[in-house]
Design an enzyme around this catalytic site. Structure first.
Site, PDB file in Angstrom:
ATOM      1  N   ILE A   1      56.409  42.105 160.757  1.00  0.00           N
ATOM      2  CA  ILE A   1      56.842  43.325 159.634  1.00  0.00           C
ATOM      3  C   ILE A   1      56.112  43.150 158.378  1.00  0.00           C
ATOM      4  O   ILE A   1      56.065  44.228 157.587  1.00  0.00           O
ATOM      5  CB  ILE A   1      58.160  43.110 158.655  1.00  0.00           C
ATOM      6  CG1 ILE A   1      59.231  42.284 159.859  1.00  0.00           C
ATOM      7  CG2 ILE A   1      58.459  43.446 157.886  1.00  0.00           C
ATOM      8  CD1 ILE A   1      59.669  44.342 160.340  1.00  0.00           C
TER       9      ILE A   1
ATOM     10  N   SER B   1      53.513  39.809 157.078  1.00  0.00           N
ATOM     11  CA  SER B   1      53.023  38.577 156.415  1.00  0.00           C
ATOM     12  C   SER B   1      53.509  37.487 157.303  1.00  0.00           C
ATOM     13  O   SER B   1      54.118  37.645 158.168  1.00  0.00           O
ATOM     14  CB  SER B   1      53.880  38.178 155.113  1.00  0.00           C
ATOM     15  OG  SER B   1      55.203  37.823 155.180  1.00  0.00           O
TER      16      SER B   1
ATOM     17  N   CYS C   1      62.006  31.973 145.124  1.00  0.00           N
ATOM     18  CA  CYS C   1      61.294  32.650 143.873  1.00  0.00           C
ATOM     19  C   CYS C   1      60.561  33.422 143.795  1.00  0.00           C
ATOM     20  O   CYS C   1      59.708  33.547 144.257  1.00  0.00           O
ATOM     21  CB  CYS C   1      60.985  31.531 143.083  1.00  0.00           C
ATOM     22  SG  CYS C   1      62.386  30.249 142.656  1.00  0.00           S
TER      23      CYS C   1
ATOM     24  N   TRP D   1      61.533  46.025 141.287  1.00  0.00           N
ATOM     25  CA  TRP D   1      61.092  44.203 142.102  1.00  0.00           C
ATOM     26  C   TRP D   1      60.337  43.968 140.329  1.00  0.00           C
ATOM     27  O   TRP D   1      59.187  42.902 141.014  1.00  0.00           O
ATOM     28  CB  TRP D   1      60.220  43.909 143.085  1.00  0.00           C
ATOM     29  CG  TRP D   1      61.401  43.807 143.894  1.00  0.00           C
ATOM     30  CD1 TRP D   1      63.299  44.279 144.023  1.00  0.00           C
ATOM     31  CD2 TRP D   1      62.132  43.981 145.360  1.00  0.00           C
ATOM     32  NE1 TRP D   1      63.618  44.388 144.785  1.00  0.00           N
ATOM     33  CE2 TRP D   1      62.879  44.073 146.416  1.00  0.00           C
ATOM     34  CE3 TRP D   1      60.477  43.296 146.267  1.00  0.00           C
ATOM     35  CZ2 TRP D   1      63.133  43.617 147.822  1.00  0.00           C
ATOM     36  CZ3 TRP D   1      60.989  42.917 147.833  1.00  0.00           C
ATOM     37  CH2 TRP D   1      62.006  43.171 148.517  1.00  0.00           C
TER      38      TRP D   1
ATOM     39  N   HIS E   1      60.152  49.996 156.407  1.00  0.00           N
ATOM     40  CA  HIS E   1      60.897  48.396 156.257  1.00  0.00           C
ATOM     41  C   HIS E   1      61.949  48.117 154.889  1.00  0.00           C
ATOM     42  O   HIS E   1      61.770  48.506 153.905  1.00  0.00           O
ATOM     43  CB  HIS E   1      60.599  47.021 156.394  1.00  0.00           C
ATOM     44  CG  HIS E   1      61.010  46.566 156.037  1.00  0.00           C
ATOM     45  ND1 HIS E   1      61.639  45.324 157.586  1.00  0.00           N
ATOM     46  CD2 HIS E   1      61.216  45.113 155.835  1.00  0.00           C
ATOM     47  CE1 HIS E   1      62.214  44.141 157.012  1.00  0.00           C
ATOM     48  NE2 HIS E   1      61.687  44.583 156.043  1.00  0.00           N
TER      49      HIS E   1
ATOM     50  N   HIS F   1      65.219  34.251 157.711  1.00  0.00           N
ATOM     51  CA  HIS F   1      65.100  33.666 156.116  1.00  0.00           C
ATOM     52  C   HIS F   1      66.368  32.224 157.133  1.00  0.00           C
ATOM     53  O   HIS F   1      66.429  31.356 155.887  1.00  0.00           O
ATOM     54  CB  HIS F   1      66.422  34.352 155.310  1.00  0.00           C
ATOM     55  CG  HIS F   1      66.201  35.344 154.552  1.00  0.00           C
ATOM     56  ND1 HIS F   1      66.159  36.961 155.853  1.00  0.00           N
ATOM     57  CD2 HIS F   1      64.919  35.708 153.948  1.00  0.00           C
ATOM     58  CE1 HIS F   1      65.418  37.590 155.228  1.00  0.00           C
ATOM     59  NE2 HIS F   1      65.263  37.319 154.564  1.00  0.00           N
TER      60      HIS F   1
END
Length: 775
Positions: free
Chosen positions: A447, A449, A532, A577, A657, A710
């Site tokens: 995706i 990174s 964060c 964001w 995405h 995740h």
């Protein structure tokens, strides 16, 4: 008149909770120190609010991971797959919490995490409760009671905050067919009543029950469940002062239901919906004794409150119901804003001219108290000074030359219908792209990174401090990028990425290179768990002065014969964001960003990049909570993406995405985005999300995520093959890509390499299986 707060940031002003949690997960911090970190943050938060003058401070708003997950633990809604951990391993509550959120892969166990999704229209993620038809509930975790007692023993006038039982059920998910989760209310409610009775017996005079479902379009049946639920609660705990809190929207068609509930205080989000105050004051509510909590300080954005506008609302209410029935509060929990503007001491990062317009959580509690003082006509010199400072700051912002750029406004005004569409349809483009790209069946990619090690992050920190020259930094990034390219080639991945080692955040990185954005040093907010983010601040008109990503993408492409994807963040996600200016429509700001991204897309194409991904994970979270407002939003949001992608030739393949979204109700709009390939989160939902694309007969290519990034667990090849076989059952094989759920920035290299190697093996197995079936 009383002041209260709905919730406070839990991460610590310097991300103490993030750092402690990640050290604990790595085995470098004992559990006692982790728990002490949590306690220290709680005590500091309570003291700060008390010192500001808040009359009622919230407790149980703290969480080591997520407040919805805390509620699942409280009511014993622990999925069956974790029961062996509880029985055999006898995990303490904190480890069980983390296992449910992150999965558990040690000591011979391999247990997947619970699903995660967005909290209403915010960028916060919650862990989705799982329910079965025979679901049982029992009081398992006493966190709400223990944290109230902790606050009380420490000398704070605290009110426990609980997610309301109806919203808790509606935020969950049925894990089998044949029932609706609201049917479980009769089994759930006794646990809530047990908790409330314990709080009552411990002299908790006030309890805040959050029912944000009241901001949604509820059915009459759902409203009836609310009524019966709260009638039963009131009978069980008649002496508790119940505060009903909903936020992010008007009560709308639920208003009469909310006003009729047997509670002592009703909270209104007057930032998102100021007009609802007039609706309420026009009803017989004014003849009751129920209190009104006026959420006049924005809990979602970082702009300084306009005291004059807020006072108008407060005084309007006071004229009808009197000061004694009014509470002053933020619009919602302050979880969604950074902790403290006072920590922004570097004027080169955040200039005084912009800083004067801002307020973070600490400052917002002060604004709440000042508004109470002004409404009570406390005309002390200090209060009058704060009022004048507020007037001056808002006046300065409205007239500042930093904000407006006539050239940007003129370019937006000049957008035509031709600018938001590709030259030909996807059917035509796909043929040209197959010829140009020569990709196999089930092409593999990531995706964007790759893991950012502490070493990589340290380079960026040293560069900012001047301890590393730009030349030395570039050399280190070039070396890391080259190693990533070589590893991807060796692993057999089909479409490569450069790894994004030069990027701090998928929005902040772009904002730093665009006009109209400002930044902070410590403006962190929680996205999920220990994750964060530091959202940029869009204060003015947006434009792109120079290429942003071409250098490193083109460098990576020069190292390989395989295709390297250009990686961009889309205009809607950059908007969602960021902390967005509130002096013009969000759609206008989004179109400015779209034009800046369009310029970057065309520059990447000119540099020889033939696959370009424009991430839009936030497109669904931007949906208004009321469905009658959806189409207006989707019209400009989809158009913004099409403008960003519309300047390239047919042979250039555009990807997008999306993650953690329900697509069923906007699938038509996703198709209208007209991306050649869409990659989506699917692994935690076991490919359920693909049903929307299958039912719609989605025409373009799809990459369903085959493993959950995740969670630290590494899935096997067979597990990924099984997921893709579910995908093949509903989507033609020729439309499918194989990829992870999301970017890999937060993962470690060891687990990443194992997972991606298994993913490539899975793709090879799928190709062989399909070819054998065809043969």
């Amino acid at each position: 008149m009383q002041t209260h707060n709905l919730g406070y940031p839990r991460i610590g002003s310097r991300r103490e909770l993030k750092k402690a949690s990640e050290q604990y997960w790595a085995g470098k911090l004992p559990v006692e120190q982790l728990l002490q970190t949590g306690k220290t943050i709680r005590l500091q938060n309570w003291q700060l609010q008390k010192d500001a003058g808040i009359d009622l401070v919230p407790c149980n708003d703290f969480s080591f991971y997520d407040q919805v997950l805390d509620t699942s633990l409280m009511v014993g809604a622990i999925p069956e797959r974790y029961h062996t951990l509880m029985e055999k391993e006898q995990l303490p509550d904190i480890d069980l919490l983390f296992a449910m959120a992150r999965g558990y892969q040690q000591d011979g166990f391999d247990i997947t995490a619970m699903e995660m999704t967005k909290w209403f229209d915010t960028n916060y993620h919650y862990i989705v409760p799982e329910f079965t038809a025979n679901q049982k509930f029992s009081l398992y975790c006493h966190k709400a009671l223990s944290e109230f007692r902790e606050a009380k023993q420490s000398g704070f006038n605290a009110k426990p905050v609980l997610l309301g039982p109806v919203s808790y059920l509606l935020l969950g998910k049925e894990k089998e067919e044949g029932f609706h989760r609201l049917e479980l209310i009769g089994r759930l409610l006794p646990v809530y009543i047990e908790v409330l009775k314990q709080l009552d017996e411990s002299n908790a005079h006030y309890v805040q029950l959050d029912e944000p479902c009241l901001s949604l379009d509820l059915s009459e049946k759902e409203r009836q469940v609310l009524i019966k639920t709260y009638e039963e609660i009131k009978r069980a705990v008649p002496n508790l002062h119940l505060i009903l809190a909903s936020y992010f929207e008007c009560y709308g068609s639920n208003l009469q239901t909310a006003l009729g509930l047997p509670v002592q205080t009703i909270h209104l989000d007057l930032v998102r919906c100021p007009l609802q105050l007039d609706d309420i004051l026009a009803t017989d509510f004014v003849k009751t004794k129920t209190m009104l909590s006026l959420g006049v300080v924005d809990g979602r954005n970082i702009w300084k409150n306009n005291f004059q506008q807020s006072l108008n609302l407060i005084r309007k209410a006071a004229e009808k119901i009197g000061n004694e029935r009014i509470w002053i509060a933020p619009s919602c929990s302050l979880l969604h804003v950074p902790c403290d503007l006072d920590l922004e001491t570097n004027e080169q990062v955040l200039t005084p001219g912009i800083k004067q317009w801002l307020a973070f959580a600490k400052q917002k509690t002060g604004e709440v108290v000042t508004l109470k003082q002004l409404a009570n006509d406390e005309n002390t010199a200090e209060v009058n000074t704060r009022l004048q400072e507020n007037i001056n700051a808002n006046k300065s912002r409205s007239s500042s030359s930093l904000i407006h750029n006539p050239e940007v406004k003129q370019r937006v005004a000049g957008i035509t219908a031709r600018d938001d569409r590709r030259e030909n349809s996807h059917t035509v483009r796909k043929i040209k792209q197959q010829e140009a790209l020569q990709l196999p069946l089930f092409p593999t990619t990531t995706i964007g990174s790759f893991p950012q090690t502490p070493e990589v992050r340290s380079w960026r920190a040293r560069l900012k401090k001047g301890a590393l020259t730009q030349e030395a930094y570039d050399a280190l990034i070039a070396k890391e990028t080259a190693e990533a390219i070589r590893w991807q080639e060796a692993a057999g991945i089909d479409v490569l990425v450069h790894g994004e080692f030069e990027r701090n955040d998928m929005v902040e990185y772009f904002g730093e290179q665009l006009n109209g954005f400002a930044f902070t040093q410590n403006g962190w907010v929680q996205s999920y768990g220990s994750r964060c983010v530091k959202p940029p601040i869009i204060y003015g008109d947006v434009s792109r002065p120079a290429p942003m990503t071409v250098k490193w993408t083109a460098y990576a492409q020069s190292l390989t014969d395989k295709k390297v994807k250009g990686m961009l963040t889309g205009p809607v996600t950059i908007l969602q964001w960021s902390f967005v200016r509130n002096d013009q429509p969000r759609s206008a700001t989004c179109m400015q960003i779209a034009l800046a991204i369009r310029d970057e897309v065309t520059d990447l194409e000119k540099a020889g990049i033939s696959i370009i991904q424009i991430d839009e994970p936030a497109i669904r979270e931007g949906l208004p909570l009321r469905k009658d407002k959806w189409q207006q939003y989707l019209q400009w949001a989809v158009r913004a993406f099409r403008i960003a992608a519309g300047g390239v030739k047919d042979e250039t393949q555009i990807h997008t995405h999306m993650c953690y979204s329900e697509f069923n109700d906007i699938i038509q709009n996703i198709a209208e985005m007209d991306a050649d390939v869409i990659t989506i989160e699917c692994s935690r939902s076991q490919m359920e999300l693909l049903n929307a694309f299958s039912d719609f007969k989605y025409p373009n290519d799809i990459g369903p995520g085959v493993y959950d990034i995740h969670s630290p667990r590494v899935p096997s090849k067979d597990e990924m093959v099984a997921l893709m076989e579910k995908a093949i059952a509903v989507i033609p094989a020729g439309q499918l890509w194989v990829n992870p759920d999301c970017g890999l920035k937060t993962r470690h290299w060891e687990e990443t390499k194992k997972a991606l190697e298994a993913m490539v093996d899975a793709a090879h197995a799928l190709r062989l299986s399909v070819s054998e079936k065809v043969g």
